[in-house]
Each structure stands twice: as C-alpha cells, then as structure tokens.
Design a protein around this motif. Structure first.
Motif, PDB file in Angstrom:
ATOM      1  N   GLN A 198     -48.774  78.197 -28.119  1.00 25.76           N
ATOM      2  CA  GLN A 198     -47.647  78.048 -29.037  1.00 25.76           C
ATOM      3  C   GLN A 198     -48.102  77.652 -30.448  1.00 25.76           C
ATOM      4  O   GLN A 198     -48.884  76.725 -30.624  1.00 25.76           O
ATOM      5  CB  GLN A 198     -46.677  76.978 -28.518  1.00 25.76           C
ATOM      6  CG  GLN A 198     -45.526  76.646 -29.442  1.00 25.76           C
ATOM      7  CD  GLN A 198     -44.561  77.807 -29.624  1.00 25.76           C
ATOM      8  OE1 GLN A 198     -44.122  78.410 -28.648  1.00 25.76           O
ATOM      9  NE2 GLN A 198     -44.214  78.105 -30.870  1.00 25.76           N
ATOM     10  N   ALA A 200     -47.497  75.631 -33.551  1.00 28.05           N
ATOM     11  CA  ALA A 200     -46.757  74.385 -33.777  1.00 28.05           C
ATOM     12  C   ALA A 200     -46.625  74.122 -35.278  1.00 28.05           C
ATOM     13  O   ALA A 200     -45.570  74.295 -35.865  1.00 28.05           O
ATOM     14  CB  ALA A 200     -47.437  73.227 -33.066  1.00 28.05           C
ATOM     15  N   ASP A 201     -47.715  73.715 -35.881  1.00 25.62           N
ATOM     16  CA  ASP A 201     -47.787  73.560 -37.339  1.00 25.62           C
ATOM     17  C   ASP A 201     -49.046  74.302 -37.755  1.00 25.62           C
ATOM     18  O   ASP A 201     -50.147  73.750 -37.718  1.00 25.62           O
ATOM     19  CB  ASP A 201     -47.857  72.074 -37.708  1.00 25.62           C
ATOM     20  CG  ASP A 201     -47.946  71.842 -39.209  1.00 25.62           C
ATOM     21  OD1 ASP A 201     -48.207  72.815 -39.950  1.00 25.62           O
ATOM     22  OD2 ASP A 201     -47.774  70.688 -39.642  1.00 25.62           O
ATOM     23  N   SER A 205     -52.944  73.291 -38.055  1.00 26.83           N
ATOM     24  CA  SER A 205     -53.850  73.847 -37.051  1.00 26.83           C
ATOM     25  C   SER A 205     -55.074  74.485 -37.699  1.00 26.83           C
ATOM     26  O   SER A 205     -56.208  74.316 -37.236  1.00 26.83           O
ATOM     27  CB  SER A 205     -53.114  74.878 -36.198  1.00 26.83           C
ATOM     28  OG  SER A 205     -53.972  75.464 -35.238  1.00 26.83           O
ATOM     29  N   ASN A 310     -43.750  75.707 -39.277  1.00 27.87           N
ATOM     30  CA  ASN A 310     -43.827  74.358 -38.723  1.00 27.87           C
ATOM     31  C   ASN A 310     -42.739  74.228 -37.663  1.00 27.87           C
ATOM     32  O   ASN A 310     -41.573  74.019 -37.971  1.00 27.87           O
ATOM     33  CB  ASN A 310     -43.635  73.314 -39.826  1.00 27.87           C
ATOM     34  CG  ASN A 310     -43.854  71.896 -39.322  1.00 27.87           C
ATOM     35  OD1 ASN A 310     -43.521  71.571 -38.191  1.00 27.87           O
ATOM     36  ND2 ASN A 310     -44.422  71.055 -40.170  1.00 27.87           N
ATOM     37  N   THR A 311     -43.131  74.344 -36.416  1.00 25.78           N
ATOM     38  CA  THR A 311     -42.175  74.327 -35.324  1.00 25.78           C
ATOM     39  C   THR A 311     -41.510  72.968 -35.170  1.00 25.78           C
ATOM     40  O   THR A 311     -40.346  72.882 -34.761  1.00 25.78           O
ATOM     41  CB  THR A 311     -42.868  74.725 -34.002  1.00 25.78           C
ATOM     42  OG1 THR A 311     -43.757  75.814 -34.246  1.00 25.78           O
ATOM     43  CG2 THR A 311     -41.860  75.160 -32.959  1.00 25.78           C
ATOM     44  N   PHE A 312     -42.227  71.891 -35.502  1.00 28.14           N
ATOM     45  CA  PHE A 312     -41.655  70.548 -35.419  1.00 28.14           C
ATOM     46  C   PHE A 312     -40.373  70.465 -36.243  1.00 28.14           C
ATOM     47  O   PHE A 312     -39.371  69.901 -35.807  1.00 28.14           O
ATOM     48  CB  PHE A 312     -42.655  69.514 -35.947  1.00 28.14           C
ATOM     49  CG  PHE A 312     -43.876  69.339 -35.099  1.00 28.14           C
ATOM     50  CD1 PHE A 312     -43.898  68.418 -34.059  1.00 28.14           C
ATOM     51  CD2 PHE A 312     -45.017  70.086 -35.338  1.00 28.14           C
ATOM     52  CE1 PHE A 312     -45.028  68.252 -33.270  1.00 28.14           C
ATOM     53  CE2 PHE A 312     -46.154  69.924 -34.571  1.00 28.14           C
ATOM     54  CZ  PHE A 312     -46.161  69.005 -33.532  1.00 28.14           C
ATOM     55  N   CYS A 333     -54.595  78.402 -32.151  1.00 25.29           N
ATOM     56  CA  CYS A 333     -53.418  77.530 -32.256  1.00 25.29           C
ATOM     57  C   CYS A 333     -53.827  76.242 -31.537  1.00 25.29           C
ATOM     58  O   CYS A 333     -53.840  76.206 -30.301  1.00 25.29           O
ATOM     59  CB  CYS A 333     -52.205  78.153 -31.593  1.00 25.29           C
ATOM     60  SG  CYS A 333     -51.656  79.709 -32.328  1.00 25.29           S
ATOM     61  N   LEU A 337     -52.151  70.184 -31.073  1.00 23.01           N
ATOM     62  CA  LEU A 337     -50.848  70.334 -31.711  1.00 23.01           C
ATOM     63  C   LEU A 337     -49.828  70.944 -30.771  1.00 23.01           C
ATOM     64  O   LEU A 337     -48.626  70.620 -30.835  1.00 23.01           O
ATOM     65  CB  LEU A 337     -50.973  71.181 -32.975  1.00 23.01           C
ATOM     66  CG  LEU A 337     -51.646  70.504 -34.170  1.00 23.01           C
ATOM     67  CD1 LEU A 337     -51.816  71.486 -35.321  1.00 23.01           C
ATOM     68  CD2 LEU A 337     -50.861  69.291 -34.632  1.00 23.01           C
ATOM     69  N   GLN A 338     -50.278  71.829 -29.885  1.00 24.15           N
ATOM     70  CA  GLN A 338     -49.366  72.369 -28.872  1.00 24.15           C
ATOM     71  C   GLN A 338     -48.818  71.243 -28.003  1.00 24.15           C
ATOM     72  O   GLN A 338     -47.608  71.172 -27.731  1.00 24.15           O
ATOM     73  CB  GLN A 338     -50.090  73.391 -27.993  1.00 24.15           C
ATOM     74  CG  GLN A 338     -50.544  74.651 -28.713  1.00 24.15           C
ATOM     75  CD  GLN A 338     -51.268  75.598 -27.787  1.00 24.15           C
ATOM     76  OE1 GLN A 338     -50.770  75.935 -26.708  1.00 24.15           O
ATOM     77  NE2 GLN A 338     -52.444  76.049 -28.196  1.00 24.15           N
ATOM     78  N   TYR A 341     -46.387  69.001 -30.001  1.00 23.37           N
ATOM     79  CA  TYR A 341     -45.063  69.604 -30.149  1.00 23.37           C
ATOM     80  C   TYR A 341     -44.295  69.576 -28.835  1.00 23.37           C
ATOM     81  O   TYR A 341     -43.085  69.285 -28.810  1.00 23.37           O
ATOM     82  CB  TYR A 341     -45.170  71.039 -30.666  1.00 23.37           C
ATOM     83  CG  TYR A 341     -43.821  71.730 -30.676  1.00 23.37           C
ATOM     84  CD1 TYR A 341     -42.824  71.319 -31.557  1.00 23.37           C
ATOM     85  CD2 TYR A 341     -43.525  72.744 -29.767  1.00 23.37           C
ATOM     86  CE1 TYR A 341     -41.563  71.917 -31.545  1.00 23.37           C
ATOM     87  CE2 TYR A 341     -42.277  73.347 -29.752  1.00 23.37           C
ATOM     88  CZ  TYR A 341     -41.300  72.925 -30.639  1.00 23.37           C
ATOM     89  OH  TYR A 341     -40.060  73.502 -30.619  1.00 23.37           O
TER      90      TYR A 341
END
Length: 387
Positions: A198, A200-201, A205, A310-312, A333, A337-338, A341
C-alpha cells in the motif's frame, strides 16, 4: 602485342572474380538478415496474444473456466481487460496493477499464483497503457479522476456480467493509490479492499528508501553509487525529488539491493523488460506498447499524483474490511509506513500480514501463504491470521 594480350587476359580474370565477390557479399547479407530475424523472433517471439486456458487432468478445457482478453468502451475509449478463472461461479476480484503501465499479468504469467483457482480475476489495463494504449490519447487527460472513473465503470461491468452485487478489489503498488480511493468512493460495490504494498505517504517513503540505499552503498564503500545518489538531494529540493523519481537510478538501486519488485530480482531489465517482450499473452505490437505506455504515463497527471499521495490525510477511514499484504524488504512502498498507516486507518475489519521473505510483490514471492490468507481470512471475513 604480347603486352596487349596480357592486359585482355587480366581483364577477363578480373571480370570473372567480380561475380564471385558479389555472390559472397550476397551470401553475407542473407546470413546477416537471417541472424537478425532469428534474434528478433527470439527476443520478440510471434503470438496471437491469447491467455492460457485451464485444463483438467485429461487435457480437456475446464467447462466453467474463463480466459479472455476483451475490450469495453468507457466514455468513448477502449479499455483492455484480462479475465481469468477456473470457475465462473467463484467470487470476482478486480486487480489494479502497478506502474502505471506495467501489466500485473506479467508477474502472474511468470510465476502463477493460483489466484485464479479461488477467484474470477480481472486485470484492468489502465487507459493509455499496455493493450489500452492509444497514441491519440492526450497524456494530460490521464488524471486520477479519470482512472477512478474507469475503475468504477469496470466494476459495474463485472458486477453485471457475473451477476454479483459486490466484488473484491485488490491494488498493488500504484494500484493501491487508485484502489483505496475507489474503495472510499464506492464502498457499496466491494466486499473488501486488499492492499498489496500500500502507498501510504509516498514522499516520505521515497526519502526513507533513498537514505536506506545511500547508507547501504556507504557501508559497501561504493563511491560511484554514493556520488550518483548525492546528485539528488531529495529531502531538500522538490526538483531533485521529481528528477530522482523519474531517473533510472531509483529502480536500478532498489533491485540491486533486493528491495524492489521482488527480494530476489536484481534487475528490471532481466526481471521485467526482457520477459515482457517474450510474454505470448500479448502480441508483439502489444508488448511494444507496454513500454510505450509506460513512458507515456510516467509524467501524466495520475503518474505525478501518486508520488505526492498521502493516504493518512486523504483516506483516514474506510467503510469496508481492509487487508494489507506487506513484504518486510519493501522499500518501493516502505513497509514501516504501510504498517503505520494500517494502525491509523479506521475500518470495520482490518488485517495486516507480514511476508518475511518478500519485498514489493508477496503474492508471487510467498504465493502459498498469500492464497491461504485469502481463503481462510478474506473470503470468510475474518482476520485470524493477522500479525
């Protein structure tokens, strides 16, 4: 007189030699042409571009199986789909691949995962890429919203064709950028969202991966690679970040250090590029279009958006179950970070699965465990095997 006769004789001898030279040259040219043809067909073998069928133990095509390459019209543009499964009655899975531009089926073709044993799998080949490539498409039109609209249209097509109220949605790498937004916008269409590697950011990353790789080369005392990395101060310069992300240095180094597509793939050329040219699921022209499309979409709006996503901030919650499949060596990725998140996102059901021998593609690196999780957790709506 004698001298004159000698000259005539010499001219006759030369005239006989000239045709021999011409013949030798012709033979040489034909040999070179033959070698070129053999080399060309070795690198780019001919094929009709058919997906392999499914056969039973008696060599008969399984009656309820499906193996199709089709095109559907989405707002006046033909979008290519590869649909494959051993049983048309199985749950339907829409698979959004990486890139944008590298067909997900290439990895499946090289290392079959048995995903099609459990699902009817539809591989969406994005607008402007692979078999959906069209030189008349304006690259500026390849926006994130356009890709989300295409995903919604394909989802509806699959639901209608296979008489399903909902389907499963999986994203891989770039596909998670589109997939998680599709799951956010249309939760009513999906049983669950499955995220392999995924995003995430992605800005963060890239900086983490950059520093990791630079430190690795410093430990190796590889001065050449150190100098190459130091040309791109990505943490302090937006221009350097953009140039670095589009440079061959990034992918080359990730594969060199075992943190790229797979933990064991040491080169994009030998691991993806050359195999793509030999993949008979695609015609020779379609194989060429894979790389035309990859270059075409690299600097398109959707290609640029994913590197800033930025998924966050954009997707703090989902209304459907989410399952994360993450390789511990993944720096395309970043694994850390995965996990961060996953811990932050709100969802009715969550599952996180660490693959300890994988980088960016655990489905093809640890296939048996991946399929086991799909059967025992995803299809049953549980998270018993989650980390």
């Amino acid at each position: 007189m004698v001298h004159f006769l000698y000259q005539i004789q010499e001219i006759n001898m030369k005239s006989r030699k000239i045709p021999k030279k011409i013949e030798r040259r012709k033979k040489t040219v034909w040999i070179m042409i033959l070698c070129a043809v053999v080399l060309f067909w070795t690198i780019l073998p001919p094929s009709l571009g058919k997906i392999p069928l499914f056969y039973d133990d008696n060599g008969t095509v399984i009656p309820d199986s499906i193996s199709e390459k089709i095109f559907i019209d989405v707002d006046g543009t033909e979008i290519g789909l590869l649909i494959t499964g051993k049983n048309k009655s199985n749950p339907v899975l829409l698979f959004l691949g990486g890139g944008p531009g590298i067909p997900e089926y290439l990895l499946e073709y090289q290392k079959p995962s048995k995903l099609a044993d459990e699902f009817v799998v539809c591989y969406l080949e994005y607008r402007g890429t692979s078999i959906s490539y069209n030189s008349n498409i304006d690259a500026a039109s390849l926006t994130t919203e356009r890709y989300l609209s295409d995903t919604a249209a394909v989802t509806e097509y699959l639901k209608n064709r296979f008489s399903q109220e909902k389907i499963y949605l999986m994203g891989h790498s770039f596909g998670t950028f589109i997939g998680i937004q599709a799951a956010l916008k249309h939760p009513e269409s999906y049983h669950a969202y499955l995220a392999m590697s995924q995003i995430a950011d992605q800005s963060e990353s890239e900086i983490i991966a950059y520093q990791f790789m630079l430190n690795q080369y410093r430990q190796m005392n590889n001065q050449k690679m150190i100098r190459e990395f130091e040309k791109y101060p990505i943490a302090s310069s937006d221009r350097a970040y953009s140039d670095y992300c589009l440079s061959p240095l990034r992918d080359r180094s990730m594969h060199d250090l075992g943190v790229g597509t797979t933990h064991t793939m040491d080169s994009v050329i030998t691991g993806i590029f050359l195999p793509s040219l030999r993949c008979k699921v695609y015609t020779p022209l379609e194989r060429i279009n894979i790389w035309r499309g990859k270059q075409f979409t690299a600097s398109s709006p959707v290609g640029t958006d994913r590197m800033q996503f930025n998924t966050f901030a954009e997707v703090p919650c989902l209304k459907i179950p989410v399952y994360f499949f993450s390789g511990i060596y993944d720096y395309t990725c970043c694994y850390s970070l995965q996990k961060k998140y996953f811990d932050a996102v709100n969802a009715p059901l969550k599952g996180f699965y660490t693959f300890h021998n994988s980088a960016h593609s655990p489905l093809w690196e640890e296939s048996d465990r991946f399929i086991e999780i799909l059967i025992q957790d995803v299809l049953n709506g549980t998270n018993e095997q989650s980390d």
